[in-house]
Design a protein around this motif. Structure first.
Motif, mmCIF file in Angstrom:
data_model
loop_
_atom_site.group_PDB
_atom_site.id
_atom_site.type_symbol
_atom_site.label_atom_id
_atom_site.label_comp_id
_atom_site.label_asym_id
_atom_site.label_seq_id
_atom_site.Cartn_x
_atom_site.Cartn_y
_atom_site.Cartn_z
ATOM 1 N N ARG A 295 5.730 -3.484 23.416
ATOM 2 C CA ARG A 295 6.810 -3.291 22.428
ATOM 3 C C ARG A 295 7.925 -4.562 22.590
ATOM 4 N N SER A 296 7.600 -5.423 23.483
ATOM 5 C CA SER A 296 8.574 -6.323 23.942
ATOM 6 C C SER A 296 8.685 -7.636 22.911
ATOM 7 N N GLU A 297 9.636 -8.331 23.014
ATOM 8 C CA GLU A 297 9.692 -9.563 21.982
ATOM 9 C C GLU A 297 8.453 -10.342 22.161
ATOM 10 N N LYS A 298 8.195 -11.078 20.996
ATOM 11 C CA LYS A 298 6.935 -12.046 21.033
ATOM 12 C C LYS A 298 7.111 -12.994 22.175
ATOM 13 N N ILE A 299 8.181 -13.646 22.304
ATOM 14 C CA ILE A 299 8.357 -14.739 23.090
ATOM 15 C C ILE A 299 8.018 -14.359 24.378
ATOM 16 N N LEU A 300 8.681 -13.135 24.786
ATOM 17 C CA LEU A 300 8.302 -12.586 26.253
ATOM 18 C C LEU A 300 6.841 -12.485 26.565
ATOM 19 N N GLN A 301 6.345 -11.680 25.573
ATOM 20 C CA GLN A 301 4.855 -11.551 25.520
ATOM 21 C C GLN A 301 3.911 -12.994 25.797
ATOM 22 N N GLU A 302 4.524 -13.819 25.034
ATOM 23 C CA GLU A 302 3.667 -15.193 25.247
ATOM 24 C C GLU A 302 3.716 -15.681 26.540
ATOM 25 N N ARG A 303 4.942 -15.761 27.081
ATOM 26 C CA ARG A 303 5.102 -15.805 28.621
ATOM 27 C C ARG A 303 4.253 -15.325 29.446
ATOM 28 N N LEU A 304 4.287 -13.759 29.141
ATOM 29 C CA LEU A 304 3.434 -13.079 30.032
ATOM 30 C C LEU A 304 2.137 -13.245 30.242
ATOM 31 N N PHE A 305 1.396 -13.369 28.802
ATOM 32 C CA PHE A 305 -0.194 -13.639 28.682
ATOM 33 C C PHE A 305 -0.645 -14.979 29.214
ATOM 34 N N ALA A 306 0.456 -16.223 29.415
ATOM 35 C CA ALA A 306 0.295 -17.500 29.484
ATOM 36 C C ALA A 306 0.221 -17.496 31.175
ATOM 37 N N ASP A 307 0.734 -16.614 31.621
ATOM 38 C CA ASP A 307 0.944 -16.405 33.403
ATOM 39 C C ASP A 307 -0.342 -15.913 34.062
ATOM 40 N N PRO A 308 -1.131 -16.927 34.663
ATOM 41 C CA PRO A 308 -2.273 -16.406 35.421
ATOM 42 C C PRO A 308 -1.985 -15.197 36.531
ATOM 43 N N ARG A 309 -0.917 -15.147 36.859
ATOM 44 C CA ARG A 309 -0.665 -14.357 37.937
ATOM 45 C C ARG A 309 -0.687 -12.850 37.721
ATOM 46 N N ILE A 310 -0.486 -12.689 36.282
ATOM 47 C CA ILE A 310 -0.362 -11.405 35.833
ATOM 48 C C ILE A 310 -1.613 -10.756 34.713
ATOM 49 N N ASN A 311 -1.855 -9.639 35.278
ATOM 50 C CA ASN A 311 -2.876 -8.982 34.610
ATOM 51 C C ASN A 311 -2.369 -7.991 33.921
ATOM 52 N N VAL A 312 -3.107 -7.263 32.718
ATOM 53 C CA VAL A 312 -2.429 -6.137 32.169
ATOM 54 C C VAL A 312 -3.416 -5.189 31.767
ATOM 55 N N LEU A 313 -3.253 -3.865 32.426
ATOM 56 C CA LEU A 313 -3.983 -2.776 32.187
ATOM 57 C C LEU A 313 -3.623 -2.029 30.757
ATOM 58 N N TRP A 314 -4.306 -1.931 29.602
ATOM 59 C CA TRP A 314 -4.029 -1.183 28.550
ATOM 60 C C TRP A 314 -4.410 0.160 28.587
ATOM 61 N N ASN A 315 -3.514 1.002 27.657
ATOM 62 C CA ASN A 315 -4.009 2.467 27.631
ATOM 63 C C ASN A 315 -3.958 3.183 28.974
ATOM 64 N N LYS A 316 -3.229 3.136 29.674
ATOM 65 C CA LYS A 316 -3.249 3.670 30.997
ATOM 66 C C LYS A 316 -1.780 4.212 31.128
ATOM 67 N N THR A 317 -1.669 5.699 31.673
ATOM 68 C CA THR A 317 -0.752 6.177 32.355
ATOM 69 C C THR A 317 -0.742 6.567 33.773
ATOM 70 N N VAL A 318 0.297 6.705 34.207
ATOM 71 C CA VAL A 318 0.432 7.029 35.803
ATOM 72 C C VAL A 318 0.464 8.673 36.118
ATOM 73 N N ASP A 319 -0.584 9.061 36.679
ATOM 74 C CA ASP A 319 -0.627 10.493 36.790
ATOM 75 C C ASP A 319 0.068 11.004 38.184
ATOM 76 N N GLU A 320 0.040 9.842 38.944
ATOM 77 C CA GLU A 320 0.708 10.240 40.518
ATOM 78 C C GLU A 320 0.662 9.029 41.051
ATOM 79 N N PHE A 321 1.616 8.930 42.075
ATOM 80 C CA PHE A 321 1.985 7.894 43.085
ATOM 81 C C PHE A 321 1.260 8.566 44.346
ATOM 82 N N LEU A 322 0.407 7.479 44.854
ATOM 83 C CA LEU A 322 -0.185 7.979 46.259
ATOM 84 C C LEU A 322 0.307 7.145 47.290
ATOM 85 N N GLY A 323 -0.003 7.696 48.706
ATOM 86 C CA GLY A 323 0.602 7.101 49.789
ATOM 87 C C GLY A 323 0.523 7.778 51.166
#
Length: 320
Positions: free
Chosen positions: A183-211
């Motif tokens: 939902r973010s601005e396009k220019i931010l998305q472009e920066r995100l997708f261009a950065d090899p250090r960032i991976n995106v997991l789509w269609n995922k929700t967090v059910d629990e934090f484990l530790g």
């Protein structure tokens, strides 16, 4: 019911409210601070603070707020253990407010410093590991995760900005989003997708934090399409689904933006009502740092002092 009168009434007791109190007290305004539901603000639930100026070593958030309060009281501020339930701002100065206690507070000026709260997912383990791997502020806490595997949860501007910021500290950043597009601005998305250090997991929700006793070590994720469950290893999780400013009290009296933040004159803490000032996270949806909140609290007090000087001059002229 007791009536408390003051030249400066401050609603909220985080860095913004207490900074306003310190400056207001030193200017002879004898401020009253109504502390609210969370005395000391968000820093009281923050452990290590490493980015507040003046401290070479890490300090604890609750301790920092105790010191700010002690300083405010030392120079003449009155702290009130109460929560404001209603205000009358539209009829001008002096302004009136009613506390849950039934007490009435009357101030020639009002400084609003009620802050904002990060929105949380509300799932198992989130609060258990808060401060132990789970955070809502990458700018505040990202430094503690340098060189570690981290995730950001969300899909708006805040989430993307947090993910980009975290690349200053980590080469393994994952953005987790419940939908298949951001939902973010396009220019931010472009920066995100261009950065090899960032991976995106789509269609995922967090059910629990484990530790364990050491802190967070994984997230339990659910695929929003298939329903498949997987555990995703991580050492730090940043919840970035937005903030909710504490402005319900002022609806119908002060202008707010589409997200509920109080609108002020650009570059100042001045609201549209003369004598009413807003400072800190209640009017700042961009920076949201303790030091910027304190800065706007100082500005509110200085502008309040000038307003009162004008008010007093006008009264003297009428009497003359």
């Amino acid at each position: 019911m007791t009536t408390h009168t003051t030249r400066m009434l401050i609603i909220g007791s985080g860095p913004a409210g207490l900074s306003a109190a310190i400056y207001g007290a030193r200017a002879g305004m004898k401020p009253i601070v109504v502390q609210g539901l969370q005395p000391g603000g968000q820093l009281t639930i923050t452990t290590d603070v490493e980015n507040y100026p003046g401290f070479r070593d890490v300090v604890q958030g609750p301790w920092l707020m105790q010191e700010m309060q002690a300083q405010a009281e030392h120079v003449g501020t009155r702290m009130m253990w109460d929560m404001i339930s209603s205000v009358d701002l539209v009829n001008g100065s002096p302004f009136k407010a009613i506390g849950d206690s039934g007490d009435e507070y009357i101030g020639d000026v009002v400084v609003i410093a009620t802050g904002a709260q990060a929105k949380w997912l509300g799932v198992a383990g989130e609060q258990t590991f808060s401060g132990k791997g789970v955070s809502a502020c990458a700018t505040c806490d990202g430094f503690f995760y340098r060189g570690k595997k981290v995730v950001v949860i969300g899909g708006g501007n805040t989430a993307v900005e947090e993910a980009l910021y975290l690349t200053n500290h980590s080469d393994d950043v994952t953005l987790i989003h419940r939908r298949e597009e951001l939902r973010s601005e396009k220019i931010l998305q472009e920066r995100l997708f261009a950065d090899p250090r960032i991976n995106v997991l789509w269609n995922k929700t967090v059910d629990e934090f484990l530790g364990d006793e050491k802190g967070l070590n994984a997230l339990r994720l659910r695929d929003t399409i298939s329903g498949e469950i997987q555990d995703f290893a991580t050492e730090g999780a940043f919840v970035a689904i937005g903030h909710a400013p504490a402005t319900e009290l002022f609806k119908g009296q002060l202008e707010m933006d589409e997200s509920g933040y109080l609108v002020v004159e650009p570059g100042t803490p001045k609201t549209a009502i003369p004598g009413v000032f807003a400072c800190g996270d209640v009017m700042d949806h961009t920076y949201r740092q303790a030091v910027t909140a304190a800065g706007t609290g100082c500005m509110a007090a200085l502008d309040a002092e000038r307003f009162l000087g004008t008010l007093d001059f006008a009264k003297d002229a009428v009497q003359a």
